[in-house]
Design a protein around this motif. Structure first.
Motif, PDB file in Angstrom:
ATOM      1  N   ARG A  90     -15.777  11.765  15.565  1.00 31.15           N
ATOM      2  CA  ARG A  90     -15.837  10.421  16.355  1.00 31.15           C
ATOM      3  C   ARG A  90     -15.615   9.170  15.320  1.00 31.15           C
ATOM      4  O   ARG A  90     -15.792   9.131  14.383  1.00 31.15           O
ATOM      5  CB  ARG A  90     -17.340  10.288  16.922  1.00 31.15           C
ATOM      6  N   SER A  91     -15.189   8.251  16.043  1.00 29.58           N
ATOM      7  CA  SER A  91     -15.012   7.098  15.393  1.00 29.58           C
ATOM      8  C   SER A  91     -16.273   6.302  14.747  1.00 29.58           C
ATOM      9  O   SER A  91     -16.182   5.772  13.680  1.00 29.58           O
ATOM     10  CB  SER A  91     -14.453   5.961  16.326  1.00 29.58           C
ATOM     11  N   THR A  92     -17.433   6.730  14.960  1.00 31.25           N
ATOM     12  CA  THR A  92     -18.485   6.266  14.467  1.00 31.25           C
ATOM     13  C   THR A  92     -18.965   7.174  13.551  1.00 31.25           C
ATOM     14  O   THR A  92     -20.207   6.966  12.839  1.00 31.25           O
ATOM     15  CB  THR A  92     -19.615   5.869  15.488  1.00 31.25           C
ATOM     16  N   GLY A  93     -18.418   8.130  13.395  1.00 35.28           N
ATOM     17  CA  GLY A  93     -19.122   9.259  12.289  1.00 35.28           C
ATOM     18  C   GLY A  93     -18.898   8.835  10.791  1.00 35.28           C
ATOM     19  O   GLY A  93     -19.803   8.314  10.524  1.00 35.28           O
ATOM     20  N   GLY A  94     -18.009   9.339  10.088  1.00 32.35           N
ATOM     21  CA  GLY A  94     -18.085   8.744   8.719  1.00 32.35           C
ATOM     22  C   GLY A  94     -16.587   8.443   8.357  1.00 32.35           C
ATOM     23  O   GLY A  94     -15.671   8.321   9.282  1.00 32.35           O
ATOM     24  N   THR A  95     -16.144   8.566   7.201  1.00 37.45           N
ATOM     25  CA  THR A  95     -14.945   8.237   6.733  1.00 37.45           C
ATOM     26  C   THR A  95     -14.379   9.463   5.801  1.00 37.45           C
ATOM     27  O   THR A  95     -15.210  10.085   5.272  1.00 37.45           O
ATOM     28  CB  THR A  95     -14.890   7.065   5.910  1.00 37.45           C
ATOM     29  N   LYS A  96     -13.287   9.514   5.413  1.00 32.47           N
ATOM     30  CA  LYS A  96     -12.570  10.367   4.610  1.00 32.47           C
ATOM     31  C   LYS A  96     -11.268   9.572   3.817  1.00 32.47           C
ATOM     32  O   LYS A  96     -11.037   8.637   4.496  1.00 32.47           O
ATOM     33  CB  LYS A  96     -12.020  11.752   5.336  1.00 32.47           C
ATOM     34  N   PRO A  97     -11.034  10.137   2.688  1.00 30.78           N
ATOM     35  CA  PRO A  97      -9.809   9.603   2.197  1.00 30.78           C
ATOM     36  C   PRO A  97      -8.453   9.813   2.747  1.00 30.78           C
ATOM     37  O   PRO A  97      -8.336  11.155   3.375  1.00 30.78           O
ATOM     38  CB  PRO A  97      -9.960  10.169   0.673  1.00 30.78           C
ATOM     39  N   ALA A  98      -7.611   9.006   2.769  1.00 30.64           N
ATOM     40  CA  ALA A  98      -6.186   9.282   3.192  1.00 30.64           C
ATOM     41  C   ALA A  98      -5.353   8.425   2.271  1.00 30.64           C
ATOM     42  O   ALA A  98      -5.557   7.529   1.739  1.00 30.64           O
ATOM     43  CB  ALA A  98      -5.855   8.458   4.763  1.00 30.64           C
ATOM     44  N   GLN A 118     -10.258   4.500   2.669  1.00 30.83           N
ATOM     45  CA  GLN A 118     -11.157   5.554   3.549  1.00 30.83           C
ATOM     46  C   GLN A 118     -10.692   5.361   5.064  1.00 30.83           C
ATOM     47  O   GLN A 118     -10.460   4.021   5.463  1.00 30.83           O
ATOM     48  CB  GLN A 118     -12.384   4.778   3.184  1.00 30.83           C
ATOM     49  N   VAL A 119     -10.665   6.217   5.545  1.00 26.85           N
ATOM     50  CA  VAL A 119     -10.391   6.219   7.182  1.00 26.85           C
ATOM     51  C   VAL A 119     -11.480   6.954   7.870  1.00 26.85           C
ATOM     52  O   VAL A 119     -11.969   7.718   7.747  1.00 26.85           O
ATOM     53  CB  VAL A 119      -9.138   6.735   7.355  1.00 26.85           C
ATOM     54  N   PRO A 120     -11.460   6.762   9.306  1.00 22.42           N
ATOM     55  CA  PRO A 120     -12.366   7.280  10.263  1.00 22.42           C
ATOM     56  C   PRO A 120     -11.894   8.892  10.287  1.00 22.42           C
ATOM     57  O   PRO A 120     -10.824   9.222   9.874  1.00 22.42           O
ATOM     58  CB  PRO A 120     -12.396   6.721  11.722  1.00 22.42           C
ATOM     59  N   LEU A 134      -1.206   3.208  10.701  1.00 16.92           N
ATOM     60  CA  LEU A 134      -2.502   2.519  10.400  1.00 16.92           C
ATOM     61  C   LEU A 134      -2.277   1.175  10.057  1.00 16.92           C
ATOM     62  O   LEU A 134      -1.195   0.665   9.237  1.00 16.92           O
ATOM     63  CB  LEU A 134      -3.173   3.059   9.401  1.00 16.92           C
ATOM     64  N   LYS A 135      -3.089   0.158  10.593  1.00 17.87           N
ATOM     65  CA  LYS A 135      -2.881  -1.261  10.216  1.00 17.87           C
ATOM     66  C   LYS A 135      -4.262  -1.203   9.312  1.00 17.87           C
ATOM     67  O   LYS A 135      -5.232  -1.140   9.195  1.00 17.87           O
ATOM     68  CB  LYS A 135      -3.480  -2.233  11.494  1.00 17.87           C
ATOM     69  N   ASN A 151      -9.181  -2.160   3.557  1.00 15.43           N
ATOM     70  CA  ASN A 151      -9.956  -1.739   4.597  1.00 15.43           C
ATOM     71  C   ASN A 151      -9.143  -1.107   5.786  1.00 15.43           C
ATOM     72  O   ASN A 151      -8.059  -2.060   6.137  1.00 15.43           O
ATOM     73  CB  ASN A 151     -10.655  -2.670   5.065  1.00 15.43           C
ATOM     74  N   TYR A 152      -9.437  -0.251   6.440  1.00 16.63           N
ATOM     75  CA  TYR A 152      -8.685   0.374   7.512  1.00 16.63           C
ATOM     76  C   TYR A 152      -9.132  -0.836   8.621  1.00 16.63           C
ATOM     77  O   TYR A 152     -10.297  -0.968   8.998  1.00 16.63           O
ATOM     78  CB  TYR A 152      -9.219   1.702   7.854  1.00 16.63           C
ATOM     79  N   LEU A 153      -8.052  -1.064   9.643  1.00 15.33           N
ATOM     80  CA  LEU A 153      -8.297  -2.105  10.691  1.00 15.33           C
ATOM     81  C   LEU A 153      -8.144  -1.413  11.781  1.00 15.33           C
ATOM     82  O   LEU A 153      -8.697  -1.758  12.972  1.00 15.33           O
ATOM     83  CB  LEU A 153      -7.513  -3.047  10.547  1.00 15.33           C
ATOM     84  N   GLY A 154      -7.273  -0.136  12.095  1.00 17.08           N
ATOM     85  CA  GLY A 154      -7.206   0.351  13.276  1.00 17.08           C
ATOM     86  C   GLY A 154      -5.738   0.971  13.311  1.00 17.08           C
ATOM     87  O   GLY A 154      -5.195   1.028  12.412  1.00 17.08           O
ATOM     88  N   ARG A 155      -5.517   1.933  14.368  1.00 15.84           N
ATOM     89  CA  ARG A 155      -4.284   2.633  14.191  1.00 15.84           C
ATOM     90  C   ARG A 155      -3.288   1.729  15.281  1.00 15.84           C
ATOM     91  O   ARG A 155      -3.666   0.923  16.008  1.00 15.84           O
ATOM     92  CB  ARG A 155      -4.575   3.965  15.482  1.00 15.84           C
TER      93      ARG A 155
END
Length: 187
Positions: free
Chosen positions: A144-152, A161-163, A172-173, A180-184
């Protein structure tokens, strides 16, 4: 010369022979005593940040900084090559001057290059950049989007770091100032 009332974010001052850019400032009028201006400034060449206080009404020498829109062309050894869209002049700028933003530079990206007496001072990328994910571990069912992050790893080679739900190939934006990741981005 500029008065403290002329201060604004981005203004470049010449103090003791060095160039300092105002990052933020605040006019303060205490109950007792004279008014003053509290500033946070960044050394244009070294990147060092300092807090400095000026008495209200003090005159400070400003530096003439020319900001031009340029196109990033390619990376050549330790230099990044930019082209002025008006004159078609190609300007090499060192890695140190480009700074951390180099992680998000794509060929043909429009940036602003600030120069003082024809010497490049810094390169400003757009605040947000759209980049494709070249590699990340696959998302699992239930992420889920609220879970954690992983490297991309992005197409420029930068790692952020991304969801967990982001997959390889997603666009990605990204905030170019801090990564920081802002969204897809919907294609």
């Amino acid at each position: 010369m500029a008065d403290t009332s002329d201060f604004k974010n981005g203004l470049v001052l010449k103090i003791e022979g060095q160039l300092w850019q105002i990052i933020e400032f605040q006019h303060v009028k205490p109950g007792k005593g004279p008014a003053f201006v509290r500033t946070k400034m960044k050394n244009v060449l070294s990147g060092k940040t300092v807090d400095k206080t000026f008495n209200a009404g003090v005159k400070v020498e400003t530096a003439t900084v020319d900001r031009r829109d340029m196109t990033y062309l390619y990376h050549d050894g330790s230099d990044y090559i930019f082209m002025d869209g008006d004159t078609y002049d190609q300007i090499p700028i060192s890695e140190g001057t480009v700074g951390d933003g180099a992680r998000f530079l794509l060929e043909n990206m429009q940036v602003q290059v600030a120069t003082h007496e024809d010497a490049p001072l810094f390169v400003e990328l757009p605040v947000t950049v759209e980049l494709e994910v070249k590699h990340t571990d696959p998302g699992l069912q239930g992420d889920r989007s609220t879970g954690g992050t992983k490297p991309a790893t992005l197409e420029t080679g930068a790692e952020i770091q991304v969801p967990l739900f982001i997959n390889t190939g997603d666009k990605l934006k990204v905030d170019s100032r801090d990564g920081n990741y802002l969204g897809r981005v919907n294609s």
